[in-house]
Write an enzyme that holds these catalytic residues in place. Structure first.
Site, mmCIF file in Angstrom:
data_model
loop_
_atom_site.group_PDB
_atom_site.id
_atom_site.type_symbol
_atom_site.label_atom_id
_atom_site.label_comp_id
_atom_site.label_asym_id
_atom_site.label_seq_id
_atom_site.Cartn_x
_atom_site.Cartn_y
_atom_site.Cartn_z
ATOM 1 N N ALA A 101 -5.629 -6.811 2.415
ATOM 2 C CA ALA A 101 -5.174 -5.665 3.205
ATOM 3 C C ALA A 101 -5.384 -4.394 2.397
ATOM 4 C CB ALA A 101 -3.697 -5.815 3.549
ATOM 5 N N LYS A 102 -5.280 -3.278 3.018
ATOM 6 C CA LYS A 102 -5.284 -1.999 2.304
ATOM 7 C C LYS A 102 -4.655 -0.953 3.194
ATOM 8 C CE LYS A 102 -7.125 -0.529 -1.637
ATOM 9 N NZ LYS A 102 -7.233 -1.433 -2.792
ATOM 10 N N GLY A 103 -3.998 0.017 2.566
ATOM 11 C CA GLY A 103 -3.393 1.086 3.340
ATOM 12 C C GLY A 103 -3.718 2.431 2.739
#
Ligand code: GLU
Length: 405
Positions: A101-103
């Site tokens: 994931a990445k934000g």
């Protein structure tokens, strides 16, 4: 630099497609890996300003989604998508049971006071909390976020959920369940790779140039200076210091602490990428070596600790010249390995001292490095690494499908 961040996504997708075709990964599996499972896009309002925020969850077949949250003024949707894919590939390569994931929040952190940064952090959690959780998606620090930001995010998350939820964020302050060694872990892992590369290539007293002196680059520099090598250049943003006889990392660090810069403003050493050194370490940002400047690279070998600093075409060109590029999905893995230790500790599954964290990082990263290094004559290291990750993902997806039948 690649300014167009969508090119990072195109580049990683092309690499995935090419590798799946070459190594016979099933087409339906490839198609799935080319998509992200979920992309959340929302808005954070702060004092009349509007900031776009994103969380991309790429794939969780190996475990809960995992990856950092960055605060950068031009973070964009395609960038976080690409970075979430890279997290899946990284965890698969290192055999860490997490997905990717990445934000990100499109905000310039330099323009924020700490109170405003705290508000943005809380705003991020308010927007993303429905899809987060210690067994669902676990954020961590990334560019311009740190342990204090994680502590604020964890606090906001527990207010929203009404529970403490240990393990819902990693890279925390020690008081909030963080572990010793997490902050330095990515830099430490990079230095493990440096040492191993020097051993395998028979480089004694290698000269090293480092691009980037943030948390990762500076910790890398400190650990590297304890190894058998000489750091001859460090650059950050528009500034750079060079000393053929070797630099004192501590002096550079002290100067930065005092002034906010690594040397006198305006001392521009843009040409760090073109320096004639044994090893060039890229610890800044995406796409810094690409088809337009790759011919000017004179380093014998490159270690990519930032995400995607060498484009696919540039890497192919470099391999033909005998330049080894250690891929980011390996060289930057120290952080997520330490996060895994922190998460296990938070869930009371296993205890970790700093020594234990570092020895786990060192052992796992060396093992994977030797495995992908063996093939260096036939393929770039990132191609071999990608092939291992993709096969692991394919196997996990097929096993899951079979269990459902
Ligand atoms: N920013 C780190 C990375 O990209 C965070 C990983 C993590 O600990 O979740 O590897």
């Amino acid at each position: 630099m690649i300014v167009d961040m969508s090119s990072l996504l195109k580049d990683i997708k092309k690499q995935i497609k090419a590798e799946c075709k070459r190594s016979g990964v099933r087409k339906d599996i490839m198609k799935r890996i080319l998509c992200v499972d979920r992309l959340l896009e929302f808005t954070i309002f702060l004092k009349g300003n509007i900031f776009k925020a994103y969380r991309s969850q790429h794939n969780n077949v190996l475990g809960p989604y995992k990856g950092g949250v960055r605060f950068c003024k031009d973070v964009a949707r395609d960038e976080v998508k690409a970075l979430s894919m890279m997290m899946t590939l990284k965890c698969a390569l290192l055999n860490i049971p997490f997905g990717g994931a990445k934000g990100g929040v499109a905000v310039n952190p330099e323009k924020l006071s700490w109170e405003e940064k705290e508000e943005v952090s809380r705003g991020f959690v308010r927007g993303a909390s429905p899809i987060l959780g210690p067994d669902v998606d676990i954020p961590a620090p990334d560019i311009n976020t740190n342990e204090e930001v994680m502590a604020v995010m964890a606090d906001e998350y527990s207010k929203i959920t009404g529970r403490l939820s240990p393990g819902s964020f990693t890279g925390n302050t020690l008081e909030r369940g963080g572990i010793e060694g997490r902050k330095e872990a990515t830099g430490y892992g990079g230095a493990v790779i440096l040492e191993e590369l020097c051993n395998l290539e028979g480089l004694n007293g290698a000269t090293v140039a480092i691009q980037g002196f943030g948390n990762v680059g500076s910790n890398f520099a400190f650990f590297a200076s304890e190894k058998n090598c000489k750091i001859v250049a460090i650059s950050e943003k528009k500034e750079g210091v060079v000393a053929k006889e070797g630099l004192s990392v501590k002096d550079v660090w002290d100067y930065k602490k005092k002034t906010g810069k690594i040397c006198v403003a305006g001392e521009n050493k843009d040409d760090i990428l073109e320096m004639d050194v044994d090893i060039l370490v890229l610890a800044a940002t995406e796409g810094v070596i690409h088809k337009k400047n790759v011919e000017k690279v004179r380093a014998k070998h490159i270690i990519s600790i930032a995400n995607g600093p060498v484009t696919r075409k540039a890497e192919k060109f470099l391999r033909k010249k005998g330049v080894i590029v250690v891929p980011d999905i390996l060289a930057s893995a120290g952080g997520v390995i330490a996060s895994y230790c922190e998460w296990k500790k938070a869930k009371k599954e296993e205890d970790f001292s700093k020594e234990k964290v570092f020895s786990f990082i060192s052992q796992r990263m060396k093992e994977v490095f030797r495995e992908i290094y063996q093939n260096k004559k036939e393929r770039t290291l990132s191609e071999t690494a990608l092939s291992i990750s993709l096969h692991r993902l394919e196997k996990a997806m097929l096993d899951k499908e079979n269990k459902m039948r």
